[in-house]
Design a protein around this motif. Structure first.
Motif, PDB file in Angstrom:
ATOM      1  N   SER A  42      -2.528   7.487   3.527  1.00 34.17           N
ATOM      2  CA  SER A  42      -2.700   6.414   3.338  1.00 34.17           C
ATOM      3  C   SER A  42      -3.760   5.785   4.453  1.00 34.17           C
ATOM      4  O   SER A  42      -4.583   5.087   4.364  1.00 34.17           O
ATOM      5  N   ALA A  43      -3.248   6.313   5.716  1.00 32.24           N
ATOM      6  CA  ALA A  43      -3.938   5.902   6.921  1.00 32.24           C
ATOM      7  C   ALA A  43      -5.359   6.303   6.772  1.00 32.24           C
ATOM      8  O   ALA A  43      -6.119   5.624   7.337  1.00 32.24           O
TER       9      ALA A  43
ATOM     10  N   PHE B  25      -4.904  -0.683   8.807  1.00 30.89           N
ATOM     11  CA  PHE B  25      -3.318  -0.004   8.423  1.00 30.89           C
ATOM     12  C   PHE B  25      -2.802   0.301   9.891  1.00 30.89           C
ATOM     13  O   PHE B  25      -3.576   0.873  10.992  1.00 30.89           O
ATOM     14  N   PRO B  26      -1.665  -0.125  10.212  1.00 32.79           N
ATOM     15  CA  PRO B  26      -1.176   0.378  11.394  1.00 32.79           C
ATOM     16  C   PRO B  26      -1.044   1.502  12.103  1.00 32.79           C
ATOM     17  O   PRO B  26      -0.476   2.583  11.598  1.00 32.79           O
TER      18      PRO B  26
ATOM     19  N   LEU C 189       0.878  -1.261  -0.128  1.00 37.03           N
ATOM     20  CA  LEU C 189       0.064   0.167   0.001  1.00 37.03           C
ATOM     21  C   LEU C 189       0.632   1.378   0.227  1.00 37.03           C
ATOM     22  O   LEU C 189       0.581   2.328  -0.808  1.00 37.03           O
ATOM     23  N   LEU C 190       2.082   1.363   0.749  1.00 43.38           N
ATOM     24  CA  LEU C 190       2.661   2.302   0.858  1.00 43.38           C
ATOM     25  C   LEU C 190       3.649   2.501  -0.467  1.00 43.38           C
ATOM     26  O   LEU C 190       3.630   3.704  -1.043  1.00 43.38           O
ATOM     27  N   ALA C 191       3.764   1.593  -1.076  1.00 42.48           N
ATOM     28  CA  ALA C 191       4.669   1.660  -2.324  1.00 42.48           C
ATOM     29  C   ALA C 191       3.705   2.174  -3.371  1.00 42.48           C
ATOM     30  O   ALA C 191       4.073   3.226  -4.226  1.00 42.48           O
TER      31      ALA C 191
ATOM     32  N   PHE D 234     -12.123   3.816   5.305  1.00 44.70           N
ATOM     33  CA  PHE D 234     -13.189   3.407   4.759  1.00 44.70           C
ATOM     34  C   PHE D 234     -13.345   1.842   4.514  1.00 44.70           C
ATOM     35  O   PHE D 234     -14.380   1.611   4.032  1.00 44.70           O
ATOM     36  N   THR D 235     -12.516   1.284   4.856  1.00 50.92           N
ATOM     37  CA  THR D 235     -12.541  -0.399   4.679  1.00 50.92           C
ATOM     38  C   THR D 235     -13.957  -1.028   5.341  1.00 50.92           C
ATOM     39  O   THR D 235     -14.233  -0.563   6.385  1.00 50.92           O
ATOM     40  N   GLY D 236     -14.717  -1.760   4.793  1.00 48.78           N
ATOM     41  CA  GLY D 236     -16.069  -2.123   5.229  1.00 48.78           C
ATOM     42  C   GLY D 236     -17.124  -1.104   5.003  1.00 48.78           C
ATOM     43  O   GLY D 236     -18.223  -1.654   5.236  1.00 48.78           O
ATOM     44  N   ILE D 237     -16.848  -0.052   4.541  1.00 47.22           N
ATOM     45  CA  ILE D 237     -18.240   1.070   4.498  1.00 47.22           C
ATOM     46  C   ILE D 237     -18.706   0.977   2.961  1.00 47.22           C
ATOM     47  O   ILE D 237     -17.883   1.067   2.238  1.00 47.22           O
TER      48      ILE D 237
END
Length: 350
Positions: A248-249, A55-56, A10-12, A254-257
């Protein structure tokens, strides 16, 4: 291991999206590019993520501290000497905060049809994490509450610099190649930057500062700067990395929405933020006339974004980020204190 590899991928991809956003001339490219990319992944391709992936949060906190250090390094004795003349703008900001909260509540309750608890805590113009925590205790709909709070920040971060760019008729801030960070900072300074960031984060936690992961490092860097003990210089590459991680964080939130809920929330957020920005512009013009501060600096100071994100906008637009951050800390303090004082009453009546 899969979660770690996912984060690295994801960061890349976010880094590439930041470079693309910069080539397109977008403001805050290294934050807005990753935010858009990861937001699309979180909503359109959630099945591609490992089960239970998040995301951490610690990674974001680390780089928020970097932004805090950079802002604090801009604090000077001259800026502190100017604080007394800002009392009028702090008073105006208090009135703005109360008025904006009432306006947002009306939008979410009457137009959005949210229940009272969700509408009230989604309406706060600051105190993101405090609003979410207290809203959960009050029985608010957490999906809608979190969506509206994050959309508030995202819409402001996106719309405000674009609007100023159109108004000025030229690229502004980072999209115009401007920065307060230093390009030629020796690698030997990096351990001191890391040490200062860690110490500042602990300071924020011990003193329970609002947005302590930002304001703790900010306060420490300001002390070092004003005292002349060890003024910090933050390299540009580190600022870019910090924006990539923060963007990115935010997008992964929005994951799962569902997309339908996001679209509905976006419409409400545009109404809410539009009204608040008009209100902010009203106060900014009054203070521009009353105290002589530039209109755009006052507008940024009143715009209802998160501390970190608005500090980045101030940095991008070459406004004094420390001055702007002082106003946003005050806005959050007013919001959080108000929520704390009213929490028990709200739990009984909402």
């Amino acid at each position: 291991m899969r979660h770690l590899l996912t984060t690295l991928l994801l960061l890349a991809l976010s880094s590439l999206s930041g470079l693309l956003a910069r080539s397109l001339g977008l403001p805050l490219p290294f934050m807005i590019g990753p935010l858009i990319l990861t937001g699309i992944i979180a909503t359109a391709l959630p099945e591609r993520l490992p089960e239970g992936y998040k995301f951490p949060p610690g990674l974001r906190i680390v780089f928020i501290s970097v932004i805090g250090l950079m802002i604090g390094a801009q604090v000077t004795a001259e800026l502190l000497a100017a604080a007394p003349r800002l009392m009028l703008s702090f008073a105006a900001l208090t009135l703005f905060t109360v008025t904006a909260h009432a306006f947002n509540y009306t939008v979410f309750r009457r137009i959005g049809g949210y229940d009272r608890a969700t509408a009230f805590y989604a309406a706060t113009p600051g105190g993101l994490y405090e609003s979410i925590a207290l809203g959960e205790e009050a029985g608010a709909d957490m999906a809608r509450l979190m969506l509206q709070q994050f959309l508030r920040i995202i819409v402001v971060v996106t719309v405000l610099p674009l609007g100023l760019q159109i108004w000025l008729g030229q690229p502004v801030g980072s999209s115009g190649g401007m920065t307060l960070a230093r390009h030629a900072v020796p690698w030997s300074d990096l351990p001191w930057i890391v040490l200062a960031g860690g110490a500042g984060y602990l300071l924020g936690r011990v003193l329970r500062l609002p947005a302590g992961q930002l304001t703790g490092p900010l306060a420490l860097a300001a002390i070092l700067s004003v005292s002349g003990l060890y003024p910090l210089d933050i390299p540009q590459w580190l600022v870019n990395v910090a924006q990539i991680v923060i963007g990115s964080a935010l997008g992964m939130r929005f994951t799962g929405i569902s997309r339908r809920l996001i679209l509905r929330g976006t419409r409400l957020a545009l109404m809410s933020v539009g009204g608040m920005l008009l209100l902010a512009a009203f106060f900014a013009e009054i203070l521009h006339v009353a105290v002589g501060e530039p209109f755009d600096v006052m507008l940024i100071s009143f715009a209802p974004g998160g501390v970190t994100e608005m500090a980045l906008i101030a940095l991008s637009l070459q406004a004094n980020p420390a001055l702007v951050t002082l106003h946003h800390i005050w806005r959050i303090l007013i919001t959080v204190v108000g929520l704390g004082l009213s929490a028990r009453w709200l739990r009984r009546h909402l």
